[in-house]
Design a protein around this motif. Structure first.
Motif, PDB file in Angstrom:
ATOM      1  N   UNK A   1      23.738 -60.092  39.519  1.00 18.22           N
ATOM      2  CA  UNK A   1      23.728 -59.852  38.078  1.00 18.22           C
ATOM      3  C   UNK A   1      25.097 -59.318  37.650  1.00 18.22           C
ATOM      4  N   UNK A   2      25.733 -59.905  36.631  1.00 15.61           N
ATOM      5  CA  UNK A   2      27.056 -59.453  36.193  1.00 15.61           C
ATOM      6  C   UNK A   2      27.096 -57.971  35.831  1.00 15.61           C
ATOM      7  N   UNK A   3      25.986 -57.442  35.321  1.00 16.37           N
ATOM      8  CA  UNK A   3      25.989 -56.031  34.920  1.00 16.37           C
ATOM      9  C   UNK A   3      26.017 -55.086  36.121  1.00 16.37           C
ATOM     10  N   UNK A   4      25.873 -55.622  37.331  1.00 15.30           N
ATOM     11  CA  UNK A   4      25.920 -54.788  38.533  1.00 15.30           C
ATOM     12  C   UNK A   4      27.347 -54.577  39.039  1.00 15.30           C
ATOM     13  N   UNK A   5      28.317 -55.192  38.387  1.00 13.80           N
ATOM     14  CA  UNK A   5      29.719 -55.043  38.797  1.00 13.80           C
ATOM     15  C   UNK A   5      30.519 -54.455  37.643  1.00 13.80           C
ATOM     16  N   UNK A   6      31.114 -53.304  37.888  1.00 14.82           N
ATOM     17  CA  UNK A   6      31.908 -52.604  36.869  1.00 14.82           C
ATOM     18  C   UNK A   6      33.370 -53.034  36.961  1.00 14.82           C
ATOM     19  N   UNK A   7      33.933 -53.413  35.828  1.00 12.61           N
ATOM     20  CA  UNK A   7      35.359 -53.747  35.775  1.00 12.61           C
ATOM     21  C   UNK A   7      36.156 -52.496  35.422  1.00 12.61           C
ATOM     22  N   UNK A   8      37.030 -52.097  36.340  1.00 17.34           N
ATOM     23  CA  UNK A   8      37.947 -50.988  36.079  1.00 17.34           C
ATOM     24  C   UNK A   8      39.315 -51.593  35.760  1.00 17.34           C
ATOM     25  N   UNK A   9      39.757 -51.418  34.525  1.00 15.30           N
ATOM     26  CA  UNK A   9      41.072 -51.925  34.125  1.00 15.30           C
ATOM     27  C   UNK A   9      42.121 -50.896  34.547  1.00 15.30           C
ATOM     28  N   UNK A  10      42.929 -51.251  35.536  1.00 11.86           N
ATOM     29  CA  UNK A  10      43.892 -50.295  36.091  1.00 11.86           C
ATOM     30  C   UNK A  10      45.142 -50.282  35.215  1.00 11.86           C
ATOM     31  N   UNK A  11      45.276 -49.199  34.467  1.00 10.31           N
ATOM     32  CA  UNK A  11      46.300 -49.113  33.425  1.00 10.31           C
ATOM     33  C   UNK A  11      47.540 -48.342  33.850  1.00 10.31           C
ATOM     34  N   UNK A  12      47.644 -47.988  35.119  1.00 17.38           N
ATOM     35  CA  UNK A  12      48.782 -47.180  35.577  1.00 17.38           C
ATOM     36  C   UNK A  12      50.107 -47.848  35.211  1.00 17.38           C
ATOM     37  N   UNK A  13      51.027 -47.028  34.744  1.00 14.26           N
ATOM     38  CA  UNK A  13      52.396 -47.393  34.313  1.00 14.26           C
ATOM     39  C   UNK A  13      52.443 -48.580  33.349  1.00 14.26           C
ATOM     40  N   UNK A  14      51.359 -48.833  32.654  1.00 15.31           N
ATOM     41  CA  UNK A  14      51.379 -49.881  31.632  1.00 15.31           C
ATOM     42  C   UNK A  14      51.786 -49.279  30.286  1.00 15.31           C
ATOM     43  N   UNK A  15      52.511 -50.033  29.463  1.00 19.93           N
ATOM     44  CA  UNK A  15      52.904 -49.525  28.147  1.00 19.93           C
ATOM     45  C   UNK A  15      51.692 -49.258  27.262  1.00 19.93           C
ATOM     46  N   UNK A  16      51.854 -48.309  26.354  1.00 19.02           N
ATOM     47  CA  UNK A  16      50.745 -47.908  25.487  1.00 19.02           C
ATOM     48  C   UNK A  16      50.187 -49.078  24.669  1.00 19.02           C
ATOM     49  N   UNK A  17      51.071 -49.978  24.210  1.00 19.28           N
ATOM     50  CA  UNK A  17      50.579 -51.064  23.361  1.00 19.28           C
ATOM     51  C   UNK A  17      49.659 -52.012  24.133  1.00 19.28           C
ATOM     52  N   UNK A  18      49.929 -52.215  25.413  1.00 20.72           N
ATOM     53  CA  UNK A  18      49.050 -53.066  26.214  1.00 20.72           C
ATOM     54  C   UNK A  18      47.693 -52.395  26.421  1.00 20.72           C
ATOM     55  N   UNK A  19      47.711 -51.098  26.667  1.00 20.34           N
ATOM     56  CA  UNK A  19      46.456 -50.373  26.864  1.00 20.34           C
ATOM     57  C   UNK A  19      45.636 -50.396  25.578  1.00 20.34           C
ATOM     58  N   UNK A  20      46.295 -50.175  24.456  1.00 21.60           N
ATOM     59  CA  UNK A  20      45.598 -50.199  23.169  1.00 21.60           C
ATOM     60  C   UNK A  20      44.956 -51.567  22.918  1.00 21.60           C
ATOM     61  N   UNK A  21      45.685 -52.626  23.235  1.00 21.25           N
ATOM     62  CA  UNK A  21      45.159 -53.974  23.009  1.00 21.25           C
ATOM     63  C   UNK A  21      43.885 -54.205  23.810  1.00 21.25           C
ATOM     64  N   UNK A  22      43.854 -53.717  25.034  1.00 21.97           N
ATOM     65  CA  UNK A  22      42.671 -53.891  25.882  1.00 21.97           C
ATOM     66  C   UNK A  22      41.526 -53.016  25.376  1.00 21.97           C
ATOM     67  N   UNK A  23      41.833 -51.823  24.903  1.00 22.00           N
ATOM     68  CA  UNK A  23      40.816 -50.975  24.275  1.00 22.00           C
ATOM     69  C   UNK A  23      40.218 -51.670  23.049  1.00 22.00           C
ATOM     70  N   UNK A  24      41.071 -52.284  22.261  1.00 18.31           N
ATOM     71  CA  UNK A  24      40.599 -52.949  21.046  1.00 18.31           C
ATOM     72  C   UNK A  24      39.748 -54.178  21.356  1.00 18.31           C
ATOM     73  N   UNK A  25      39.907 -54.728  22.564  1.00 19.70           N
ATOM     74  CA  UNK A  25      39.054 -55.844  22.998  1.00 19.70           C
ATOM     75  C   UNK A  25      37.702 -55.363  23.507  1.00 19.70           C
ATOM     76  N   UNK A  26      37.534 -54.027  23.586  1.00 22.66           N
ATOM     77  CA  UNK A  26      36.235 -53.493  23.970  1.00 22.66           C
ATOM     78  C   UNK A  26      36.142 -52.891  25.359  1.00 22.66           C
TER      79      UNK A  26
END
Length: 217
Positions: A20-45
């Motif tokens: 089941x897809x809900x049994x796997x958690x996606x951790x978006x590894x944001x280390x040393x990424x620029x703030x604008x990229x992190x914000x964009x991924x947050x805005x995607x949910x």
């Protein structure tokens, strides 16, 4: 590449593995990424993120936490004993429990603070000298030691050697987890998360495939 592509690939990998897809958690590894990229991924949910360093996370995330609800932060990098209190107060999960001194510090602070993040024991499946993690042969005893300290061990984590077939390491981690009655498997990154899912990963740590190549200043 991007968040939507990774999510689609995760769903397909789960379908292929009859999971089941809900049994796997996606951790978006944001280390040393620029703030604008992190914000964009947050805005995607996306709401679950991984960081390697306590201090970097403490600098980056408080403004985002005020703006976006439901953010869950996972420490996926090595944890220094002198940063343990900060990590326990800031992160929802720590994936790098790898030595008795750290386990004892976590247990002491858990009593003092009154709570403890979810914990994963990091196993050095490749037995690499330069890499953190308990050796596979010592894993059972270390897990038992952590449990004797009443630590909330959710599962195991590994980072396979880059030059070796990851499936061998995913299989080994899954076997250690199974014989110790642990459900959580934090394994799989940008290049091999689909394979990790086929071996039972419950948490996959994907960075560059979501955000693009890391930016180092």
């Amino acid at each position: 590449m991007g968040l939507s592509d990774i999510r689609k690939r995760m769903v397909k990998a789960c379908d292929d593995a009859d999971r089941a897809p809900e049994d796997v958690e996606l951790i978006a590894v944001s280390k040393v990424q620029p703030e604008d990229r992190v914000r964009a991924v947050l805005e995607e949910g996306q709401r679950v993120f991984g960081e390697n360093k306590v201090q970097e996370a403490q600098t980056r995330w408080p403004p985002f936490q005020q703006e976006f609800e439901g953010i869950s932060l996972h420490l996926v990098g090595p944890l220094q004993s002198n940063k343990t209190r900060q990590a326990m107060e800031f992160f929802d999960a720590i994936h790098s429990v790898d030595r008795p001194k750290l386990a004892n510090t976590l247990a002491r602070l858990a009593q003092e603070i009154g709570h403890c993040p979810e914990l994963f024991v990091q196993v050095n499946t490749g037995e690499e000298e330069q890499k953190a993690g308990v050796m596979p042969g010592d894993a059972d005893a270390f897990i038992a030691e952590c449990r004797s300290l009443d630590l909330p061990i959710r599962g195991l984590m590994c980072i396979p050697p880059v030059e070796e077939t990851p499936s061998l390491h995913f299989s080994l981690l899954a076997k250690i987890a199974e014989r110790n009655g642990l459900a959580g498997l934090s394994m799989g990154m940008s290049g091999d998360f689909e394979e990790a899912i086929s071996f039972g990963a419950t948490h996959v740590r994907v960075g560059s495939a979501i955000f693009g190549e890391r930016v180092y200043e």
